[in-house]
Design an enzyme around this catalytic site. Structure first.
Site, PDB file in Angstrom:
ATOM      1  N   GLU A  16      54.509  49.252  43.591  1.00  0.00           N
ATOM      2  CA  GLU A  16      53.487  48.117  43.506  1.00  0.00           C
ATOM      3  C   GLU A  16      52.506  48.188  44.550  1.00  0.00           C
ATOM      4  O   GLU A  16      52.886  48.336  45.735  1.00  0.00           O
ATOM      5  CB  GLU A  16      54.374  46.898  43.430  1.00  0.00           C
ATOM      6  CG  GLU A  16      53.500  45.827  43.836  1.00  0.00           C
ATOM      7  CD  GLU A  16      52.550  45.598  42.692  1.00  0.00           C
ATOM      8  OE1 GLU A  16      52.528  45.375  41.338  1.00  0.00           O
ATOM      9  OE2 GLU A  16      51.005  45.511  42.986  1.00  0.00           O
ATOM     10  N   LYS A  17      51.114  48.580  44.250  1.00  0.00           N
ATOM     11  CA  LYS A  17      50.215  49.148  44.972  1.00  0.00           C
ATOM     12  C   LYS A  17      49.643  47.947  46.067  1.00  0.00           C
ATOM     13  O   LYS A  17      48.964  48.048  46.943  1.00  0.00           O
ATOM     14  CB  LYS A  17      49.098  49.535  44.599  1.00  0.00           C
ATOM     15  CG  LYS A  17      48.270  48.667  43.373  1.00  0.00           C
ATOM     16  CD  LYS A  17      47.021  49.298  42.551  1.00  0.00           C
ATOM     17  CE  LYS A  17      46.553  48.401  41.659  1.00  0.00           C
ATOM     18  NZ  LYS A  17      47.193  48.264  40.304  1.00  0.00           N
ATOM     19  N   HIS A  18      49.951  46.495  45.825  1.00  0.00           N
ATOM     20  CA  HIS A  18      49.435  45.377  46.613  1.00  0.00           C
ATOM     21  C   HIS A  18      50.617  45.068  47.804  1.00  0.00           C
ATOM     22  O   HIS A  18      50.257  44.451  48.543  1.00  0.00           O
ATOM     23  CB  HIS A  18      49.353  44.122  45.759  1.00  0.00           C
ATOM     24  CG  HIS A  18      48.303  44.247  44.805  1.00  0.00           C
ATOM     25  ND1 HIS A  18      48.489  44.439  43.496  1.00  0.00           N
ATOM     26  CD2 HIS A  18      47.025  44.008  45.133  1.00  0.00           C
ATOM     27  CE1 HIS A  18      47.248  44.744  42.787  1.00  0.00           C
ATOM     28  NE2 HIS A  18      46.292  44.161  43.702  1.00  0.00           N
ATOM     29  N   HIS A  46      45.498  51.420  46.577  1.00  0.00           N
ATOM     30  CA  HIS A  46      44.753  50.301  45.846  1.00  0.00           C
ATOM     31  C   HIS A  46      43.458  50.589  45.725  1.00  0.00           C
ATOM     32  O   HIS A  46      42.842  51.178  46.531  1.00  0.00           O
ATOM     33  CB  HIS A  46      45.327  48.921  46.696  1.00  0.00           C
ATOM     34  CG  HIS A  46      44.497  47.691  46.187  1.00  0.00           C
ATOM     35  ND1 HIS A  46      43.299  47.207  46.233  1.00  0.00           N
ATOM     36  CD2 HIS A  46      45.222  46.909  45.417  1.00  0.00           C
ATOM     37  CE1 HIS A  46      43.036  46.179  45.574  1.00  0.00           C
ATOM     38  NE2 HIS A  46      44.230  45.842  44.986  1.00  0.00           N
ATOM     39  N   HIS A  52      36.853  44.811  43.842  1.00  0.00           N
ATOM     40  CA  HIS A  52      38.255  44.832  43.798  1.00  0.00           C
ATOM     41  C   HIS A  52      38.827  45.376  45.070  1.00  0.00           C
ATOM     42  O   HIS A  52      38.639  46.400  45.265  1.00  0.00           O
ATOM     43  CB  HIS A  52      38.638  45.143  42.516  1.00  0.00           C
ATOM     44  CG  HIS A  52      40.360  45.211  42.512  1.00  0.00           C
ATOM     45  ND1 HIS A  52      40.847  46.224  41.550  1.00  0.00           N
ATOM     46  CD2 HIS A  52      41.231  44.527  43.260  1.00  0.00           C
ATOM     47  CE1 HIS A  52      42.403  45.856  41.670  1.00  0.00           C
ATOM     48  NE2 HIS A  52      42.441  44.695  42.592  1.00  0.00           N
ATOM     49  N   CYS A 116      44.688  40.610  47.834  1.00  0.00           N
ATOM     50  CA  CYS A 116      43.765  41.231  47.149  1.00  0.00           C
ATOM     51  C   CYS A 116      42.859  40.161  46.418  1.00  0.00           C
ATOM     52  O   CYS A 116      43.429  39.010  45.923  1.00  0.00           O
ATOM     53  CB  CYS A 116      44.689  41.955  46.071  1.00  0.00           C
ATOM     54  SG  CYS A 116      43.598  42.489  44.701  1.00  0.00           S
ATOM     55  N   HIS A 119      44.132  40.064  42.778  1.00  0.00           N
ATOM     56  CA  HIS A 119      45.392  39.933  42.382  1.00  0.00           C
ATOM     57  C   HIS A 119      46.509  39.045  43.445  1.00  0.00           C
ATOM     58  O   HIS A 119      47.432  39.167  43.493  1.00  0.00           O
ATOM     59  CB  HIS A 119      46.265  41.248  42.453  1.00  0.00           C
ATOM     60  CG  HIS A 119      45.454  42.068  41.128  1.00  0.00           C
ATOM     61  ND1 HIS A 119      44.754  43.161  41.327  1.00  0.00           N
ATOM     62  CD2 HIS A 119      45.563  41.950  39.687  1.00  0.00           C
ATOM     63  CE1 HIS A 119      44.247  43.526  40.261  1.00  0.00           C
ATOM     64  NE2 HIS A 119      44.577  42.883  39.184  1.00  0.00           N
TER      65      HIS A 119
HETATM   66 FE    FE Z   1      44.170  44.268  43.492  1.00  0.00          FE
END
Ligand code: FE
Length: 131
Positions: A16-18, A46, A52, A116, A119
């Site tokens: 999970e990149k966040h 990310h 973004h 983010c 997100h």
């Molecule tokens: Fe994001």
């Protein structure tokens, strides 16, 4: 009705990149400084564009047995490719990574939150043992 605490997500940072990734020795002698590096996108980068990006990281320490955390720092990341020519026209980007140093007489939880702009809110934690 939703509460702020319901907005925080958590997952495995390797997929999970966040997720804020906390890198710290985890064990320290009383009176010594603890150093921790917090970053987002360590395994899977990310996106970092005007539209973004990771906006901020906050870190807290909650000593064992205490109710209220101490805020150790808040780190803002404010350059994401924008310029006078418009969105994504600059080559300047801040990378969401911070190093924080602190000391505590008590063991406890090192808590990190990140945001983010698309997100939302993410959280992670690491145990710090003070001997
Ligand atoms: Fe994001």
């Amino acid at each position: 009705m939703a509460e702020v605490k319901d907005l925080f997500q958590s997952a495995d940072w390797k997929t999970e990149k966040h997720m804020p990734v906390i890198e710290t020795a985890g064990k320290v002698k009383k009176g010594e400084m603890v150093s921790a590096t917090i970053s987002v996108g360590k395994e899977i980068p990310h996106p970092n564009t005007t539209a973004h990006h990771i906006r901020w990281i906050e870190v807290y320490f909650l000593p064992i047995g205490e109710k209220f955390p101490s805020q150790l720092g808040r780190f803002e990341f404010n350059a994401h490719g924008e310029s006078a020519q418009g969105a994504d026209t600059s080559t300047i980007f801040t990378h969401p990574q911070a190093i924080v140093k602190f000391k505590s007489d008590k063991s406890g939880a090192f808590l990190a939150a990140s945001y983010c702009n698309i997100h939302g809110l993410w959280q992670s934690a690491a145990q710090i043992t003070v001997e």
